[in-house]
Enzyme design. Structure first.
Site, PDB file in Angstrom:
ATOM      1  N   ASP A   1      37.006  -9.619  55.938  1.00  0.00           N
ATOM      2  CA  ASP A   1      37.756  -8.946  54.867  1.00  0.00           C
ATOM      3  C   ASP A   1      37.796  -7.433  55.022  1.00  0.00           C
ATOM      4  O   ASP A   1      38.668  -6.783  54.452  1.00  0.00           O
ATOM      5  CB  ASP A   1      37.150  -9.294  53.499  1.00  0.00           C
TER       6      ASP A   1
ATOM      7  N   GLY B   1      24.601 -19.186  49.558  1.00  0.00           N
ATOM      8  CA  GLY B   1      23.837 -20.424  49.701  1.00  0.00           C
ATOM      9  C   GLY B   1      22.363 -20.148  49.925  1.00  0.00           C
ATOM     10  O   GLY B   1      21.489 -20.822  49.362  1.00  0.00           O
ATOM     11  N   SER B   2      22.059 -19.137  50.736  1.00  0.00           N
ATOM     12  CA  SER B   2      20.665 -18.769  50.982  1.00  0.00           C
ATOM     13  C   SER B   2      19.988 -18.270  49.710  1.00  0.00           C
ATOM     14  O   SER B   2      18.816 -18.565  49.459  1.00  0.00           O
ATOM     15  CB  SER B   2      20.600 -17.693  52.069  1.00  0.00           C
TER      16      SER B   2
ATOM     17  N   LEU C   1      34.173  -2.057  49.275  1.00  0.00           N
ATOM     18  CA  LEU C   1      33.085  -2.250  48.313  1.00  0.00           C
ATOM     19  C   LEU C   1      32.944  -1.048  47.381  1.00  0.00           C
ATOM     20  O   LEU C   1      31.839  -0.656  47.006  1.00  0.00           O
ATOM     21  CB  LEU C   1      31.749  -2.521  49.027  1.00  0.00           C
TER      22      LEU C   1
ATOM     23  N   GLU D   1      19.724   9.575  23.071  1.00  0.00           N
ATOM     24  CA  GLU D   1      19.488  10.197  21.775  1.00  0.00           C
ATOM     25  C   GLU D   1      19.663  11.710  21.842  1.00  0.00           C
ATOM     26  O   GLU D   1      20.231  12.326  20.939  1.00  0.00           O
ATOM     27  CB  GLU D   1      18.071   9.866  21.280  1.00  0.00           C
TER      28      GLU D   1
ATOM     29  N   ARG E   1      32.119  -3.274  38.496  1.00  0.00           N
ATOM     30  CA  ARG E   1      31.357  -2.803  39.656  1.00  0.00           C
ATOM     31  C   ARG E   1      30.515  -1.562  39.376  1.00  0.00           C
ATOM     32  O   ARG E   1      29.385  -1.460  39.864  1.00  0.00           O
ATOM     33  CB  ARG E   1      32.299  -2.550  40.839  1.00  0.00           C
TER      34      ARG E   1
END
Length: 385
Positions: free
Chosen positions: A210, A321-322, A214, A62, A194
């Site tokens: 890979d 998965g965890s 990032l 604002e 991102r």
């Protein structure tokens, strides 16, 4: 009851609020622990001021819009995504500045759930003779501020999982090659989003295989990092100290954290800290198969303690998965590429214990589907039993 009691908004109001939402998008990942808010000031149907929330301790949306409008704010309308604040924090109340500027009406999308807010800003403005409208584009703003709303309620960030997989659920070939499962449009979409996160998190296997940067390069994924673009904190989860200090996640000025445990050697921790990265020692969690790893719940809690609203986990399959096994996921972005890999040794997008029976499978609700070139993006909210 009929619809006569529902708020009535015209299409022009929605257009201005949509512009305020676009302003707020710029502040996602930047303003935490303050909410990412956008504001637009309109005089005689024309926009005279715009603003978005600055980094913590600086001006709110604002105030930025009022500065942009200057004297033109007198007698104008303000469209803001979140109820203006009426309390003193690191900055004075926004409602005071709105009143002083002579704004005649305020439109806001969502009431602020913060204890010192939650209707107080609305009341102060009305008591000052300003007409107040609530609810335009409410659903869009609730989605945009999902991380803030969760943070206010729980002091934890919203946890989003994103992965790209083949139609048969593989994230790499049998050899481990993963460049690229999805297409260029997906890459552009990922880099555009991102900067809206406070942190982006991967596992040590992803770093080893890979070697990702990032980083966020929303304008061109192949270009060098633009210093004007917000870069999320890079976090690698490495339970036993295997990430190489030469990995790309240690390059540049972007902050890097390695979440590890006391299973990592002091020599390795020293080598990581010599890169300028932070070593974050966390408790061990036993996954039920006799394997101890970083306690991901503790990692999420630390992110909340540091004022993060939105964190993104990008893999790999063991890490994701965890997260699902411990029911830590709030939102899923699953990109499906029109390819089939099929190799028995190819890694899956999500491993872990998973579901032994179909009635244990995780369902997604509020599902949205869109195309990214030839890829399919499925977004949904896990429905936990």
């Amino acid at each position: 009851m009929g619809s006569s009691n529902l708020p009535k908004f015209d299409s022009i109001s929605f257009d201005f609020m949509t512009m305020a939402i676009e302003q707020a998008f710029v502040s996602l990942g930047v303003s935490s622990p303050n909410p990412a808010v956008g504001a637009v000031i309109v005089s005689h149907g024309s926009i005279v001021g715009v603003g978005n929330t600055q980094p913590v301790g600086s001006a709110h949306a604002e105030i930025m819009a009022l500065r942009d409008a200057g004297n033109k704010a007198q007698g104008s309308e303000m469209y803001v995504t979140l109820e203006p604040c009426a309390h003193y924090g690191k900055t004075p109340p926004c409602v005071d500045a709105i009143i002083r500027a002579g704004i005649k009406s305020v439109h806001y999308a969502v009431r602020d759930p913060y204890d010192h807010g939650n209707g107080s800003g609305h009341s102060v403005l009305e008591n000052a003779g300003i007409t107040v409208h609530e609810g335009e584009c409410e659903k869009d703003v609730l989605d945009q501020l999902g991380g803030y709303f969760k943070y206010v309620e729980t002091r934890l960030p919203l946890v989003t999982v994103k992965y790209a997989a083949s139609l048969d659920g593989k994230i790499a070939s049998g050899s481990g090659d993963s460049r690229w499962v999805s297409g260029r449009e997906t890459l552009l979409w990922a880099h555009k989003n991102r900067p809206t996160y406070d942190a982006i998190i991967v596992g040590s296997n992803t770093v080893a295989l890979d070697n990702p940067q990032l980083s966020a390069r929303p304008n061109n994924p192949e270009a060098p990092i633009d210093s004007s673009v917000h870069q999320p904190i890079r976090i690698a989860v490495d339970s036993r100290g295997t990430v190489s200090p030469m990995a790309k996640i240690f390059n540049g000025d972007q902050k890097t954290i390695i979440a590890t445990t006391n299973l990592s050697s002091k020599q390795w921790c020293d080598a990581i800290e010599n890169t300028g990265a932070e070593i974050l020692l966390l408790p061990l969690y036993e996954d039920g198969n006799g394997i101890s790893r970083v306690d991901l719940k503790a990692l999420v809690e630390v992110c909340g303690q540091r004022g993060m609203h939105n964190i993104l986990f990008e893999g790999g399959g063991v890490l994701l998965g965890s997260l699902f096994d411990r029911q830590l996921v709030d939102k899923v972005h699953a990109v499906l590429a029109p390819i089939l890999i099929g190799a028995r040794t190819a890694p899956s997008a999500i491993s872990g214990h998973g579901a032994m029976y179909m009635n244990e499978a995780i369902s997604l609700k509020q599902v949205q589907i869109q195309t990214l070139g030839d890829d399919l993006l499925v977004t949904g909210i896990p429905e936990w039993n």
